[in-house]
Design a protein around this motif. Sequence first.
Motif, PDB file in Angstrom:
ATOM      1  N   VAL A  49     154.766 -34.627 -20.345  1.00  0.00           N
ATOM      2  CA  VAL A  49     155.090 -34.104 -19.052  1.00  0.00           C
ATOM      3  C   VAL A  49     153.858 -33.807 -18.256  1.00  0.00           C
ATOM      4  CG1 VAL A  49     156.334 -32.195 -17.954  1.00  0.00           C
ATOM      5  CG2 VAL A  49     157.258 -32.977 -19.924  1.00  0.00           C
ATOM      6  N   ALA A  50     152.910 -33.240 -18.809  1.00  0.00           N
ATOM      7  CA  ALA A  50     151.617 -33.085 -18.040  1.00  0.00           C
ATOM      8  C   ALA A  50     151.021 -34.134 -17.699  1.00  0.00           C
ATOM      9  CB  ALA A  50     150.385 -32.346 -18.831  1.00  0.00           C
ATOM     10  N   CYS A  52     152.603 -37.140 -16.670  1.00  0.00           N
ATOM     11  CA  CYS A  52     153.747 -37.362 -15.647  1.00  0.00           C
ATOM     12  C   CYS A  52     153.262 -36.593 -14.329  1.00  0.00           C
ATOM     13  CB  CYS A  52     155.127 -37.336 -16.169  1.00  0.00           C
ATOM     14  SG  CYS A  52     155.524 -38.433 -17.337  1.00  0.00           S
ATOM     15  N   MET A  53     152.887 -35.220 -14.618  1.00  0.00           N
ATOM     16  CA  MET A  53     152.651 -34.286 -13.358  1.00  0.00           C
ATOM     17  C   MET A  53     151.436 -34.689 -12.751  1.00  0.00           C
ATOM     18  SD  MET A  53     154.320 -30.750 -14.791  1.00  0.00           S
ATOM     19  CE  MET A  53     153.413 -29.987 -13.486  1.00  0.00           C
ATOM     20  N   LEU A  54     150.581 -34.960 -13.492  1.00  0.00           N
ATOM     21  CA  LEU A  54     149.223 -35.371 -13.017  1.00  0.00           C
ATOM     22  C   LEU A  54     149.496 -36.876 -12.145  1.00  0.00           C
ATOM     23  CD1 LEU A  54     146.036 -35.044 -12.702  1.00  0.00           C
ATOM     24  CD2 LEU A  54     145.990 -36.263 -14.983  1.00  0.00           C
ATOM     25  N   MET A  56     152.067 -38.056 -10.798  1.00  0.00           N
ATOM     26  CA  MET A  56     152.566 -37.775  -9.565  1.00  0.00           C
ATOM     27  C   MET A  56     151.758 -37.069  -8.418  1.00  0.00           C
ATOM     28  SD  MET A  56     154.423 -35.305  -7.620  1.00  0.00           S
ATOM     29  CE  MET A  56     153.857 -34.056  -8.888  1.00  0.00           C
ATOM     30  N   TYR A  57     151.078 -36.172  -8.945  1.00  0.00           N
ATOM     31  CA  TYR A  57     150.010 -35.507  -7.962  1.00  0.00           C
ATOM     32  C   TYR A  57     149.113 -36.462  -7.422  1.00  0.00           C
ATOM     33  CZ  TYR A  57     146.600 -32.256  -6.197  1.00  0.00           C
ATOM     34  OH  TYR A  57     145.797 -31.592  -5.493  1.00  0.00           O
ATOM     35  N   GLU A  60     150.678 -38.881  -4.902  1.00  0.00           N
ATOM     36  CA  GLU A  60     150.958 -38.095  -3.523  1.00  0.00           C
ATOM     37  C   GLU A  60     149.758 -37.810  -2.851  1.00  0.00           C
ATOM     38  OE1 GLU A  60     153.281 -36.203  -0.648  1.00  0.00           O
ATOM     39  OE2 GLU A  60     154.089 -37.540  -2.625  1.00  0.00           O
TER      40      GLU A  60
END
Length: 108
Positions: A49-50, A52-54, A56-57, A60
């Motif tokens: 999850v971490a 995937c969040m990185l 996406m950030y 963006e």
Amino acid sequence: MAALGRISQTLLRSSLTQTRRQMSAAAAGHGEQAKTWKILTFVVALPGVAVCMLNMYLKEQNHSHEQPEFVPYSHLRIRSKRFPWGDGNKSLFHNPHVNALPDGYEEH
């Protein structure tokens, strides 16, 4: 008749005993399974999850936030009936930066 009753009672008791043994064996192995899933959660799921969040950030940050060019296609933004809210021309989740009206983007 009595013999048939005794045989059915014996078979019923043996099947119940076997079922109880299987259930107790399954309950004994439950602790090992819980430990395995707990380890998998902390070692695989949370880092996944971490990551995937990185991802996406970072995507963006490179994303352009400019308004897309308006192209007046005849098959898009058809208003055959007014919306029952607001001025009747904007959808319920209208975003003036991204969603164009039939005649173009709204001016700010």
